[in-house]
Design a protein around this motif. Structure first.
Motif, PDB file in Angstrom:
ATOM      1  N   SER A 286      32.131  -7.564   6.625  1.00  0.00           N
ATOM      2  CA  SER A 286      30.778  -7.176   6.218  1.00  0.00           C
ATOM      3  C   SER A 286      30.861  -6.353   4.933  1.00  0.00           C
ATOM      4  N   TYR A 287      29.845  -6.487   4.082  1.00  0.00           N
ATOM      5  CA  TYR A 287      29.900  -5.860   2.752  1.00  0.00           C
ATOM      6  C   TYR A 287      28.517  -5.342   2.363  1.00  0.00           C
ATOM      7  N   ARG A 288      28.516  -4.193   1.676  1.00  0.00           N
ATOM      8  CA  ARG A 288      27.317  -3.715   0.996  1.00  0.00           C
ATOM      9  C   ARG A 288      27.709  -3.214  -0.385  1.00  0.00           C
ATOM     10  N   ALA A 289      27.036  -3.700  -1.411  1.00  0.00           N
ATOM     11  CA  ALA A 289      27.312  -3.265  -2.778  1.00  0.00           C
ATOM     12  C   ALA A 289      26.774  -1.866  -3.013  1.00  0.00           C
ATOM     13  N   PRO A 290      27.499  -1.023  -3.728  1.00  0.00           N
ATOM     14  CA  PRO A 290      26.949   0.280  -4.113  1.00  0.00           C
ATOM     15  C   PRO A 290      25.609   0.114  -4.820  1.00  0.00           C
ATOM     16  N   ALA A 291      24.639   0.927  -4.440  1.00  0.00           N
ATOM     17  CA  ALA A 291      23.301   0.903  -5.045  1.00  0.00           C
ATOM     18  C   ALA A 291      22.622  -0.455  -4.906  1.00  0.00           C
ATOM     19  N   PHE A 292      23.037  -1.242  -3.901  1.00  0.00           N
ATOM     20  CA  PHE A 292      22.441  -2.568  -3.683  1.00  0.00           C
ATOM     21  C   PHE A 292      22.460  -3.373  -4.989  1.00  0.00           C
ATOM     22  N   SER A 293      23.584  -3.327  -5.694  1.00  0.00           N
ATOM     23  CA  SER A 293      23.645  -3.846  -7.067  1.00  0.00           C
ATOM     24  C   SER A 293      24.028  -5.321  -7.156  1.00  0.00           C
ATOM     25  N   ILE A 294      23.451  -6.135  -6.280  1.00  0.00           N
ATOM     26  CA  ILE A 294      23.498  -7.596  -6.429  1.00  0.00           C
ATOM     27  C   ILE A 294      22.074  -8.059  -6.682  1.00  0.00           C
ATOM     28  N   GLY A 295      21.871  -8.713  -7.807  1.00  0.00           N
ATOM     29  CA  GLY A 295      20.543  -9.184  -8.176  1.00  0.00           C
ATOM     30  C   GLY A 295      20.600 -10.545  -8.826  1.00  0.00           C
ATOM     31  N   GLN A 296      19.516 -10.932  -9.420  1.00  0.00           N
ATOM     32  CA  GLN A 296      19.417 -12.260 -10.010  1.00  0.00           C
ATOM     33  C   GLN A 296      20.434 -12.464 -11.129  1.00  0.00           C
ATOM     34  N   GLN A 297      20.723 -11.386 -11.874  1.00  0.00           N
ATOM     35  CA  GLN A 297      21.607 -11.524 -13.032  1.00  0.00           C
ATOM     36  C   GLN A 297      23.089 -11.595 -12.655  1.00  0.00           C
ATOM     37  N   ASN A 298      23.448 -11.121 -11.494  1.00  0.00           N
ATOM     38  CA  ASN A 298      24.859 -11.195 -11.082  1.00  0.00           C
ATOM     39  C   ASN A 298      24.994 -11.829  -9.698  1.00  0.00           C
ATOM     40  N   ALA A 299      24.194 -12.847  -9.447  1.00  0.00           N
ATOM     41  CA  ALA A 299      24.255 -13.555  -8.164  1.00  0.00           C
ATOM     42  C   ALA A 299      25.620 -14.187  -7.934  1.00  0.00           C
ATOM     43  N   TRP A 300      26.416 -14.330  -9.001  1.00  0.00           N
ATOM     44  CA  TRP A 300      27.787 -14.832  -8.868  1.00  0.00           C
ATOM     45  C   TRP A 300      28.611 -13.976  -7.911  1.00  0.00           C
ATOM     46  N   ALA A 301      28.166 -12.738  -7.645  1.00  0.00           N
ATOM     47  CA  ALA A 301      28.897 -11.873  -6.722  1.00  0.00           C
ATOM     48  C   ALA A 301      29.005 -12.502  -5.334  1.00  0.00           C
ATOM     49  N   ILE A 302      28.022 -13.293  -4.945  1.00  0.00           N
ATOM     50  CA  ILE A 302      28.066 -13.973  -3.640  1.00  0.00           C
ATOM     51  C   ILE A 302      29.310 -14.853  -3.551  1.00  0.00           C
TER      52      ILE A 302
END
Length: 292
Positions: A111-127
């Motif tokens: 399970s994972y949570r990005a600091p500051a919920f910093s996954i958005g449209q511009q860095n969806a590649w993080a998925i």
């Protein structure tokens, strides 16, 4: 379905930025004990998203959480915003964090949570990167406008599957409610501290899904000082304008004095489970899939 989670980072932040003050560690340890005792009293299991560096430098924190039967998730290695990272940097950060956490936890970390919920449209590649690193469940998507993060075009309100470039994660988004036509979070952090308890409880009890999230700092009622321009820029990696520092000061201090009591009431009056438990209860073949 109500989920409860905690982001565990303060010990590392204190060591890196504030001089490793021993009295702060004592304070953090005491608050963690109160949280763990409360959850045990209410027979409630949570997910604790922990930094890899916590496992390296403060392994006893991870052990205490694991010994109480809670899930340990990954909150990155060094608490860097994903919006400030490249795919290569995220891959390295995540692998290092997972390895450190698993060495102490003794179980797989999925399970994972990005600091500051910093996954958005511009860095969806993080998925894609997270999936490649062995992550299966994510709780990083904040479907509203937010400082340092936010995915305002994301419309799913309940657990779903998210896919990027053929890689899929089980997503547990932060929940929001509409206020004056805007999507606003209500169930964690400064939002939970700000809103009246009655409103939070009613919204959770009338919703099909809620995700609560807390930090150790949420429960420290000693007022935090306003950051200097230099401190702000070192930590947040952006201009330390006075208005930015003032907003951060207000958000950090509002409602901290009553936060633990509010959480106590909430876990007494509503049932909560961890991400791991929720995963086992959800029929994933029936949920929506979002290609981002």
């Amino acid at each position: 379905m109500n989920l409860i989670s905690f982001d565990i980072e303060e010990w590392f932040i204190e060591k890196k930025f504030n001089g490793a003050r021993q009295d702060k560690y004592v304070q953090y340890d005491a608050i963690l004990s109160r949280i763990l005792d409360l959850l045990e009293e209410k027979e409630c299991k949570a997910t604790f998203f922990c930094l890899g560096k916590i496992a390296c430098d403060f392994p006893y924190v991870i052990k205490r959480i694991a010994e109480r039967g809670h899930e340990v998730g990954c909150h990155s290695n060094k608490h860097l915003w994903l919006t400030k990272m490249t795919p290569k940097e995220l891959r390295k950060d995540t692998k290092e964090a997972i390895m450190s956490l698993e060495d102490v936890y003794g179980q797989k970390v999925v399970s994972y949570r990005a600091p500051a919920f910093s996954i958005g449209q511009q860095n969806a590649w993080a998925i894609e990167v997270l999936a490649e690193c062995g992550i299966e469940r994510d709780a990083s998507i904040f479907p509203a406008v937010r400082d340092f993060g936010g995915f305002s075009v994301f419309k799913e309100k309940t657990p779903c599957l998210v896919e990027f470039n053929g890689c899929t994660l089980k997503e547990f988004p932060i929940c929001t409610m509409q206020i004056f036509g805007k999507e606003i979070a209500y169930s964690g952090g400064g939002y939970f501290r700000l809103f009246p308890y009655s409103l939070v409880k009613k919204t959770i009890q009338t919703s099909l899904y809620a995700m609560c999230y807390f930090h150790i700092e949420d429960f420290i009622d000693t007022p935090k000082k306003m950051m200097s321009k230099e401190e702000y820029e070192i930590y947040f990696k952006e201009h330390g304008y006075f208005i930015n520092r003032l907003k951060r000061y207000v958000k950090s201090n509002i409602g901290t004095g009553d936060c633990f009591n509010k959480m106590n009431h909430l876990v007494s009056e509503c049932s909560f489970i961890s991400l791991a438990s929720a995963d086992r209860q959800i029929s994933w073949d029936l949920v929506n899939k979002v290609i981002i």
